[in-house]
Design a protein around this motif. Sequence first.
Motif, PDB file in Angstrom:
ATOM      1  N   LYS A 156     -12.002   4.019  15.309  1.00 24.78           N
ATOM      2  CA  LYS A 156     -11.976   4.062  13.841  1.00 24.78           C
ATOM      3  C   LYS A 156     -10.568   4.323  13.295  1.00 24.78           C
ATOM      4  O   LYS A 156     -10.322   4.221  12.096  1.00 24.78           O
TER       5      LYS A 156
ATOM      6  N   LYS B 136      -8.770  -5.968   9.328  1.00 28.16           N
ATOM      7  CA  LYS B 136     -10.001  -5.255   8.962  1.00 28.16           C
ATOM      8  C   LYS B 136      -9.897  -3.775   9.297  1.00 28.16           C
ATOM      9  O   LYS B 136     -10.235  -2.906   8.499  1.00 28.16           O
TER      10      LYS B 136
ATOM     11  N   ALA C 200      -7.573  -1.915   6.836  1.00 27.48           N
ATOM     12  CA  ALA C 200      -8.192  -1.670   5.529  1.00 27.48           C
ATOM     13  C   ALA C 200      -9.239  -0.564   5.640  1.00 27.48           C
ATOM     14  O   ALA C 200      -9.285   0.355   4.806  1.00 27.48           O
ATOM     15  N   ALA C 201     -10.059  -0.625   6.704  1.00 26.11           N
ATOM     16  CA  ALA C 201     -11.125   0.371   6.869  1.00 26.11           C
ATOM     17  C   ALA C 201     -10.534   1.757   7.123  1.00 26.11           C
ATOM     18  O   ALA C 201     -10.997   2.756   6.556  1.00 26.11           O
TER      19      ALA C 201
ATOM     20  N   PRO D 101       0.815  -1.216   0.000  1.00 25.93           N
ATOM     21  CA  PRO D 101       0.000   0.000   0.000  1.00 25.93           C
ATOM     22  C   PRO D 101       0.854   1.275   0.000  1.00 25.93           C
ATOM     23  O   PRO D 101       1.989   1.280   0.490  1.00 25.93           O
TER      24      PRO D 101
ATOM     25  N   THR E 217      -1.134  -6.442   0.674  1.00 25.02           N
ATOM     26  CA  THR E 217      -2.591  -6.379   0.806  1.00 25.02           C
ATOM     27  C   THR E 217      -3.284  -7.644   0.295  1.00 25.02           C
ATOM     28  O   THR E 217      -4.486  -7.802   0.441  1.00 25.02           O
TER      29      THR E 217
ATOM     30  N   SER F 242      -7.629   2.888   6.250  1.00 21.65           N
ATOM     31  CA  SER F 242      -6.976   3.362   5.041  1.00 21.65           C
ATOM     32  C   SER F 242      -8.026   3.918   4.068  1.00 21.65           C
ATOM     33  O   SER F 242      -7.854   4.970   3.459  1.00 21.65           O
ATOM     34  N   GLU F 243      -9.131   3.214   3.967  1.00 19.43           N
ATOM     35  CA  GLU F 243     -10.232   3.586   3.080  1.00 19.43           C
ATOM     36  C   GLU F 243     -10.887   4.913   3.497  1.00 19.43           C
ATOM     37  O   GLU F 243     -11.225   5.746   2.675  1.00 19.43           O
ATOM     38  N   SER F 244     -11.025   5.103   4.809  1.00 19.37           N
ATOM     39  CA  SER F 244     -11.783   6.268   5.302  1.00 19.37           C
ATOM     40  C   SER F 244     -10.886   7.449   5.693  1.00 19.37           C
ATOM     41  O   SER F 244     -11.341   8.394   6.331  1.00 19.37           O
TER      42      SER F 244
END
Length: 416
Positions: free
Chosen positions: A293, A358, A361-362, A119, A342, A364-366
């Motif tokens: 978060k 989890k 990933a979350a 990533p 990843t 990184s996404e948000s």
Amino acid sequence: MRSTISKYVTAFAVLASSVSFAQAADVEVLHWWTSGGEAAALNVLKKDLEEQGIGWQDMPVAGGGGTQAMTVLRARVTSGNAPTAVQMLGFDITDWAKEGALANLNEVASAEGWDKVVPEALQKFSKYDGQWVAAPVNVHSTNWVWANKKILDDLGIAQPTTWDELVAAMEKVKESGKTAVAHGGQPWQDATIFDAVVMATGGPEFYQKAFIDLDKEALGSDTMKEAFDRMTVIRSFVDDNFSGRDWNLASAMVINDEAAFQFMGDWAKGEFLKAGKKPDEDFLCFRFPGTQKQVTFNSDQFAMFKQGDKPSEEQKALAKAIMSPSFQSAFNVVKGSVPARTDVPDTDFDACGKKGMKDLAAASESGNLFGSMAHGHANPASVKNAMYDVITAQFNGEYDSETAVQELVSAVELAQ
Ligand code: GAL
């Protein structure tokens, strides 16, 4: 005397074997993985290389977080005797790359397709000036709580999700006569807690401004003062012998039912597993209250020091081995971290490992993934160490929160 002689004999034998077995396909690896859990994980790597006929010359430098290891590394390089490969964190990699000391791993990186599976957040440190200079072995994160399930159950304490709930839980444990917070008073450990406390107190934007952008206003703000106030609260829940204690001995207090909580990165899980403890049965892992978060991450990477124009065959083999998907799974299952790649399935990971993957990933996404200040992923060592000094002085009562905030602003300014 006898042991000295036998040391010489052993040394001679090692030397003789490396001479007779042609140009010894050895890598010398400098690292700080010396605790039980860390050593178990390192063994996975050693074995992997052994199977490929590559010998391992161990250069361990004890000291969590790698402060001492980096001092030894500097001395070795200065005396013209750099190790083949070195465990390193974040900005330390960038600093060495800037000095032109690291081998270019582009050939193996492109043959193995690293660009597609590592990533961006890690590539920022694995690459310098467009060249791969390090192979990331894992992603750790610092904003975890490791809790003794039995103590919490016995006292009827539910998993705390806010700062106030955490304080109430720590109070209950203290009243029961057990230690609420297992902690080792060393600068990097104090700073590891501060990572989570600042994130919980100020939120992600504040963390970014203060620790990554080094915004003067954020560093000197009332929010920062409040974070220091919370450190004082935590300080009141550690035991009398916390000073100087190694992090793994603090983990052992939670493992042995002496203490309820440890605020520590997920390398702590390696200690629980090594002691035969099971997540959800014996211990709980959850995010520091108020940072559910967010993920403050650090990634252990292996940088290869230049030995000539090109990396040696052994260096390339080590880099390749580190990046193999099956190795990344096997290693991180033991280490407590999650894979740097990843594309590694979570099948073999326990509940904490699955949650770690989890969460990562979350986050990184948000937009909730941030480099850890305490573990060299927010700023270069000069700034990190300046922060350590202030955080530790305040934790030990040398500064009140107001003074700590002012000291933080000026220390950071001076260090830049
Ligand atoms: C961190 C490192 C981890 C773990 C920890 C304690 O900086 O990333 O792998 O070893 O220090 O030593």
